[in-house]
Scaffold this active site. Sequence first.
Site, PDB file in Angstrom:
ATOM      1  N   LYS A 212       0.879  -1.183   0.000  1.00  0.00           N
ATOM      2  CA  LYS A 212       0.000   0.000   0.000  1.00  0.00           C
ATOM      3  C   LYS A 212       0.914   1.230   0.000  1.00  0.00           C
ATOM      4  O   LYS A 212       1.137   1.872   1.026  1.00  0.00           O
ATOM      5  CB  LYS A 212      -0.894  -0.056   1.240  1.00  0.00           C
ATOM      6  CG  LYS A 212      -2.312   0.379   0.969  1.00  0.00           C
ATOM      7  CD  LYS A 212      -3.228   0.057   2.108  1.00  0.00           C
ATOM      8  CE  LYS A 212      -4.355   1.050   2.227  1.00  0.00           C
ATOM      9  NZ  LYS A 212      -5.106   1.329   1.014  1.00  0.00           N
TER      10      LYS A 212
HETATM   11  N1  PMP Z   1      -7.190  -2.544  -3.290  1.00  0.00           N
HETATM   12  C1  PMP Z   1      -6.735  -1.296  -3.122  1.00  0.00           C
HETATM   13  C2  PMP Z   1      -6.006  -0.640  -4.240  1.00  0.00           C
HETATM   14  C3  PMP Z   1      -6.956  -0.622  -1.912  1.00  0.00           C
HETATM   15  O1  PMP Z   1      -6.519   0.630  -1.736  1.00  0.00           O
HETATM   16  C4  PMP Z   1      -7.698  -1.259  -0.893  1.00  0.00           C
HETATM   17  C5  PMP Z   1      -7.986  -0.541   0.391  1.00  0.00           C
HETATM   18  N2  PMP Z   1      -7.005  -0.754   1.341  1.00  0.00           N
HETATM   19  C6  PMP Z   1      -8.150  -2.568  -1.121  1.00  0.00           C
HETATM   20  C7  PMP Z   1      -7.864  -3.188  -2.333  1.00  0.00           C
HETATM   21  C8  PMP Z   1      -8.897  -3.329  -0.062  1.00  0.00           C
HETATM   22  O2  PMP Z   1      -8.030  -3.704   0.987  1.00  0.00           O
HETATM   23  P1  PMP Z   1      -8.574  -3.838   2.462  1.00  0.00           P
HETATM   24  O3  PMP Z   1      -9.743  -4.729   2.408  1.00  0.00           O
HETATM   25  O4  PMP Z   1      -7.431  -4.447   3.202  1.00  0.00           O
HETATM   26  O5  PMP Z   1      -8.924  -2.483   2.949  1.00  0.00           O
END
Ligand code: PMP
Length: 315
Positions: free
Chosen positions: A157
């Site tokens: 991220k």
């Molecule tokens: N893909 C992207 C590009 C994201 O930014 C997120 C948000 N964090 C997700 C998927 C979903 O991840 P999570 O369920 O861990 O929030």
Amino acid sequence: MDLPNFAFFRGRIVPYSEARVGVLTHALNYGTGCFAGIRAFWNEEERELFIFRAPEHYRRFLESSRLLRMELPYGVEELTDATVELLRREDHRRDCYIRPLAFLSEETLGVRLDGLKPEVSIVSFPFGKYLDCEAGVHATISSWRRIDDGVIPARGKISGGYVNSALAKTDAERAGFDEAILLDAAGKISEGTVANVFLIRNGVLVTPSVTDGILEGITRRTLIEFARDEGWDVEERTVDRTELFLAEEAFFAGTGVMVAPIVRVDHRAIGTGQPGERTRKLQSLFFDAARGRLPRYRRWCLPVHGKRTNLVAAG
Ligand code: PMP
């Protein structure tokens, strides 16, 4: 959005106005930071705020920081403790969002990763819905391709990688859509701008696999576990764009969007053009689990005010 009152910054909790950086900060210039997005859900009956899957979020946060060759002075436990302390100070009595950030903090020139000091901040603020979880959303397949693992790893991220999401989201909204779905370099479905993509095809829950240029979503993992517990068939595999058009149901899943039905893609109705039954089921499991109402999944909920007896760092 309401600004926070406090921030965890340089190892302690300070007024938000004191959590500031200079314009030469490396991460601000080059995108050399990584972050997490965590939600906490207010449970009115118990008068308790539950942080959802904090250890899993912090484990991924530390993985992202490793991709950027950062050596952070905190582990999962310390980051979780700092978050609980911050939420106690903020004393939110409603749903909120938590934003941890690790960034190369030196005010210096030079595009590199080694030898630069990282800093960690955490803030939180009240937060409601990001997309329409009731009526559902109209998505478009973006003309922007998802960043490849050999470009900026989507698995991390990473702050700079979100320029890709911002381009896709902006163009989608300017063209009258709610959200974008990005394809990878091979033209296969990867994910949304801030969420993973799921579909129901021939009764099977299908989502791109973790090697298809996606963030390894914690909501994604949560929903897959619900589906398996319900006895549904689940496939994590490469997904063609046209499978989306033929799906009975589709939805986005992520911390911010939670579970948001996709009812149309590029003006084509998905299934009936209404949120589907399976999507609704996963939504209700998600909301109940996140508020600590399902004993089976209570281990994912960390109480901010009460005793932390239920915390299990589940993989
Ligand atoms: N893909 C992207 C590009 C994201 O930014 C997120 C948000 N964090 C997700 C998927 C979903 O991840 P999570 O369920 O861990 O929030």
